[in-house]
Design a protein around this motif. Sequence first.
Motif, PDB file in Angstrom:
ATOM      1  N   ARG A  53       0.846  -1.202   0.000  1.00  0.00           N
ATOM      2  CA  ARG A  53       0.000   0.000   0.000  1.00  0.00           C
ATOM      3  C   ARG A  53       0.875   1.243   0.000  1.00  0.00           C
ATOM      4  NH1 ARG A  53      -4.982   2.194   1.785  1.00  0.00           N
ATOM      5  NH2 ARG A  53      -5.848   0.151   2.262  1.00  0.00           N
ATOM      6  N   ASP A  54       0.495   2.214  -0.806  1.00  0.00           N
ATOM      7  CA  ASP A  54       1.050   3.563  -0.685  1.00  0.00           C
ATOM      8  C   ASP A  54       0.221   4.309   0.345  1.00  0.00           C
ATOM      9  OD1 ASP A  54       3.173   3.458  -2.415  1.00  0.00           O
ATOM     10  OD2 ASP A  54       2.088   4.282  -4.131  1.00  0.00           O
ATOM     11  N   LEU A  55       0.873   4.822   1.375  1.00  0.00           N
ATOM     12  CA  LEU A  55       0.152   5.529   2.421  1.00  0.00           C
ATOM     13  C   LEU A  55      -0.409   6.838   1.876  1.00  0.00           C
ATOM     14  CD1 LEU A  55       2.608   5.033   5.430  1.00  0.00           C
ATOM     15  CD2 LEU A  55       0.575   3.680   4.850  1.00  0.00           C
ATOM     16  N   ALA A  56      -1.700   7.035   2.059  1.00  0.00           N
ATOM     17  CA  ALA A  56      -2.331   8.276   1.604  1.00  0.00           C
ATOM     18  C   ALA A  56      -1.895   9.457   2.461  1.00  0.00           C
ATOM     19  CB  ALA A  56      -3.855   8.131   1.640  1.00  0.00           C
ATOM     20  N   ILE A  57      -1.544   9.189   3.711  1.00  0.00           N
ATOM     21  CA  ILE A  57      -1.037  10.225   4.619  1.00  0.00           C
ATOM     22  C   ILE A  57       0.322   9.757   5.111  1.00  0.00           C
ATOM     23  CG2 ILE A  57      -1.455  11.527   6.751  1.00  0.00           C
ATOM     24  CD1 ILE A  57      -4.449  10.958   6.354  1.00  0.00           C
ATOM     25  N   GLU A  58       1.360  10.140   4.395  1.00  0.00           N
ATOM     26  CA  GLU A  58       2.686   9.641   4.748  1.00  0.00           C
ATOM     27  C   GLU A  58       3.316  10.487   5.854  1.00  0.00           C
ATOM     28  OE1 GLU A  58       3.491  12.285   1.065  1.00  0.00           O
ATOM     29  OE2 GLU A  58       1.941  10.876   1.749  1.00  0.00           O
ATOM     30  N   PRO A  59       4.139   9.874   6.705  1.00  0.00           N
ATOM     31  CA  PRO A  59       4.823  10.628   7.759  1.00  0.00           C
ATOM     32  C   PRO A  59       5.964  11.455   7.175  1.00  0.00           C
ATOM     33  CG  PRO A  59       5.557   8.354   7.775  1.00  0.00           C
ATOM     34  CD  PRO A  59       4.470   8.437   6.734  1.00  0.00           C
ATOM     35  N   ASN A  60       6.164  12.645   7.713  1.00  0.00           N
ATOM     36  CA  ASN A  60       7.315  13.439   7.285  1.00  0.00           C
ATOM     37  C   ASN A  60       8.605  12.654   7.510  1.00  0.00           C
ATOM     38  OD1 ASN A  60       5.653  15.548   6.635  1.00  0.00           O
ATOM     39  ND2 ASN A  60       6.447  16.967   8.173  1.00  0.00           N
ATOM     40  N   ARG A  61       9.559  12.839   6.625  1.00  0.00           N
ATOM     41  CA  ARG A  61      10.853  12.187   6.795  1.00  0.00           C
ATOM     42  C   ARG A  61      11.608  12.803   7.975  1.00  0.00           C
ATOM     43  NH1 ARG A  61      10.493  12.616   1.088  1.00  0.00           N
ATOM     44  NH2 ARG A  61      10.398  10.573   0.065  1.00  0.00           N
ATOM     45  N   LEU A  62      12.285  11.949   8.704  1.00  0.00           N
ATOM     46  CA  LEU A  62      13.105  12.401   9.829  1.00  0.00           C
ATOM     47  C   LEU A  62      14.497  12.698   9.285  1.00  0.00           C
ATOM     48  CD1 LEU A  62      13.317  12.902  12.868  1.00  0.00           C
ATOM     49  CD2 LEU A  62      13.901  10.483  13.153  1.00  0.00           C
ATOM     50  N   LEU A  63      14.786  13.975   9.067  1.00  0.00           N
ATOM     51  CA  LEU A  63      16.037  14.378   8.427  1.00  0.00           C
ATOM     52  C   LEU A  63      17.149  14.634   9.437  1.00  0.00           C
ATOM     53  CD1 LEU A  63      14.574  16.795   5.724  1.00  0.00           C
ATOM     54  CD2 LEU A  63      15.106  14.350   5.526  1.00  0.00           C
ATOM     55  N   LYS A  64      16.766  14.951  10.676  1.00  0.00           N
ATOM     56  CA  LYS A  64      17.770  15.232  11.703  1.00  0.00           C
ATOM     57  C   LYS A  64      17.482  14.407  12.957  1.00  0.00           C
ATOM     58  CE  LYS A  64      18.613  19.973  10.087  1.00  0.00           C
ATOM     59  NZ  LYS A  64      18.588  21.410  10.450  1.00  0.00           N
ATOM     60  N   PRO A  65      17.682  13.094  12.870  1.00  0.00           N
ATOM     61  CA  PRO A  65      17.398  12.239  14.027  1.00  0.00           C
ATOM     62  C   PRO A  65      18.356  12.522  15.178  1.00  0.00           C
ATOM     63  CG  PRO A  65      18.545  10.993  12.336  1.00  0.00           C
ATOM     64  CD  PRO A  65      18.212  12.317  11.726  1.00  0.00           C
ATOM     65  N   LYS A  66      17.838  12.425  16.382  1.00  0.00           N
ATOM     66  CA  LYS A  66      18.666  12.599  17.568  1.00  0.00           C
ATOM     67  C   LYS A  66      19.131  11.263  18.139  1.00  0.00           C
ATOM     68  CE  LYS A  66      16.737  17.043  18.971  1.00  0.00           C
ATOM     69  NZ  LYS A  66      16.083  17.827  20.058  1.00  0.00           N
ATOM     70  N   GLY A  67      18.707  10.209  17.512  1.00  0.00           N
ATOM     71  CA  GLY A  67      19.103   8.876  17.951  1.00  0.00           C
ATOM     72  C   GLY A  67      19.318   7.991  16.750  1.00  0.00           C
ATOM     73  N   ASN A  68      19.428   6.698  16.975  1.00  0.00           N
ATOM     74  CA  ASN A  68      19.660   5.743  15.894  1.00  0.00           C
ATOM     75  C   ASN A  68      18.523   5.797  14.884  1.00  0.00           C
ATOM     76  OD1 ASN A  68      22.070   4.804  16.992  1.00  0.00           O
ATOM     77  ND2 ASN A  68      21.029   3.290  18.260  1.00  0.00           N
ATOM     78  N   TRP A  69      18.883   5.726  13.610  1.00  0.00           N
ATOM     79  CA  TRP A  69      17.910   5.849  12.533  1.00  0.00           C
ATOM     80  C   TRP A  69      18.363   4.974  11.380  1.00  0.00           C
ATOM     81  CZ3 TRP A  69      13.149   6.383  12.172  1.00  0.00           C
ATOM     82  CH2 TRP A  69      12.493   6.911  11.058  1.00  0.00           C
ATOM     83  N   VAL A  70      17.711   5.097  10.230  1.00  0.00           N
ATOM     84  CA  VAL A  70      18.056   4.320   9.036  1.00  0.00           C
ATOM     85  C   VAL A  70      18.670   5.251   8.002  1.00  0.00           C
ATOM     86  CG1 VAL A  70      16.336   2.518   9.383  1.00  0.00           C
ATOM     87  CG2 VAL A  70      15.685   4.612   8.176  1.00  0.00           C
ATOM     88  N   ASN A  71      19.440   4.659   7.092  1.00  0.00           N
ATOM     89  CA  ASN A  71      20.109   5.511   6.106  1.00  0.00           C
ATOM     90  C   ASN A  71      19.162   5.922   4.990  1.00  0.00           C
ATOM     91  OD1 ASN A  71      20.269   3.747   3.730  1.00  0.00           O
ATOM     92  ND2 ASN A  71      21.733   2.545   4.903  1.00  0.00           N
ATOM     93  N   ILE A  72      19.663   6.743   4.099  1.00  0.00           N
ATOM     94  CA  ILE A  72      18.829   7.410   3.098  1.00  0.00           C
ATOM     95  C   ILE A  72      18.137   6.433   2.152  1.00  0.00           C
ATOM     96  CG2 ILE A  72      20.658   7.712   1.380  1.00  0.00           C
ATOM     97  CD1 ILE A  72      19.494  10.562   0.936  1.00  0.00           C
ATOM     98  N   ARG A  73      18.670   5.232   2.008  1.00  0.00           N
ATOM     99  CA  ARG A  73      18.056   4.263   1.085  1.00  0.00           C
ATOM    100  C   ARG A  73      16.691   3.779   1.585  1.00  0.00           C
ATOM    101  NH1 ARG A  73      23.063   0.183   0.482  1.00  0.00           N
ATOM    102  NH2 ARG A  73      23.015   0.553   2.730  1.00  0.00           N
ATOM    103  N   TYR A  74      16.412   4.024   2.849  1.00  0.00           N
ATOM    104  CA  TYR A  74      15.149   3.576   3.445  1.00  0.00           C
ATOM    105  C   TYR A  74      14.137   4.722   3.568  1.00  0.00           C
ATOM    106  CZ  TYR A  74      17.495  -0.772   4.776  1.00  0.00           C
ATOM    107  OH  TYR A  74      18.165  -1.970   4.755  1.00  0.00           O
TER     108      TYR A  74
END
Length: 316
Positions: free
Chosen positions: A229-250
């Motif tokens: 499914r493509d989310l009709a209401i997608e979450p904003n991307r977390l561009l400046k995480p303050k903790g562990n996150w995933v790389n740009i490919r995700y």
Amino acid sequence: MSKKIYNKPPLSFVAQLAQLQGRNLQVKDATKAIQYLQSISYYRLSAYFLPYQQTKDTFNAGVNFNQIVQTYMFDKDLRLLVFDCIERLEITIRTQFIYTMALHYKDAHWQDNKAIFKQPFYNRVGNLVDPYNDLQNIISKAKSNRKPEVFIKHYIDTYQSPSNPPSWMCLELLTMGELSHIYRGLRNNEDKKRIASFFDVHHKVFTSWLHTLTYVRNLCAHHSRLWNRDLAIEPNRLLKPKGNWVNIRYQNNKRMFYFLCVLKYMLDRANPTNTLANKVDDLFNKYPSVPIKYIGIPSDGKGNLLNWKNEPLWQQ
């Protein structure tokens, strides 16, 4: 383009199965397949057909009915997992909302302070938005209910004033969507920042995430598909995480895997000992025949899925 007339006749369950077999779907146990069609429905199952069809209405060679059912069951288990995570987060969000505001304003009844909320305004589609009155209406309805919540009745029967119960009672009345709406309706961005800071995100990102949490929660509550499914209401991307996150490919925030990352990031703040990574891994391993790439896990360009478990976010 002129519209067509819908003239597809209803088919019996036996005819539905025959149609699937005529479209190259392998069926090993016709009796069991018909039972699934009777309990799930052809139309609901058809949402899981497309990735198994390179040519419209023709299943790829070797695809069998059990694969479709397994994909459906994977999606069901994914919904249950996501719904459980959202429930846990909803409780934490409500708690942070209540006490951050109450302690900052030194007021147990801060929800009755009209100055805290935005003035009524018209949104982009012309509807009037009035956060303060919306909240007051919810409280008023709960108080006048013929069978009010026990805690509301106790307050009304025990206390003369203030007329409304304290915030930690009133906000228990709100759904996830109403919490999101009231958060957006706070006048002062500093209030939003204080609440969002618990989750280590910018308040604008948090606003978006609340909206998506509400949307996905409603998908789960109505047993709607999450896989592919493509989310009709997608979450904003977390561009400046303050903790562990995933790389740009995700960063495909239209798909469910990104939303799972959002859940993990928030749960790491709400419940640092959460076991979501193990639960997701167990879910994927439970259904080895289901192509999980359709929830948004990227590949290396050669058809090999990236190992999401190596990402810092998922190593906790």
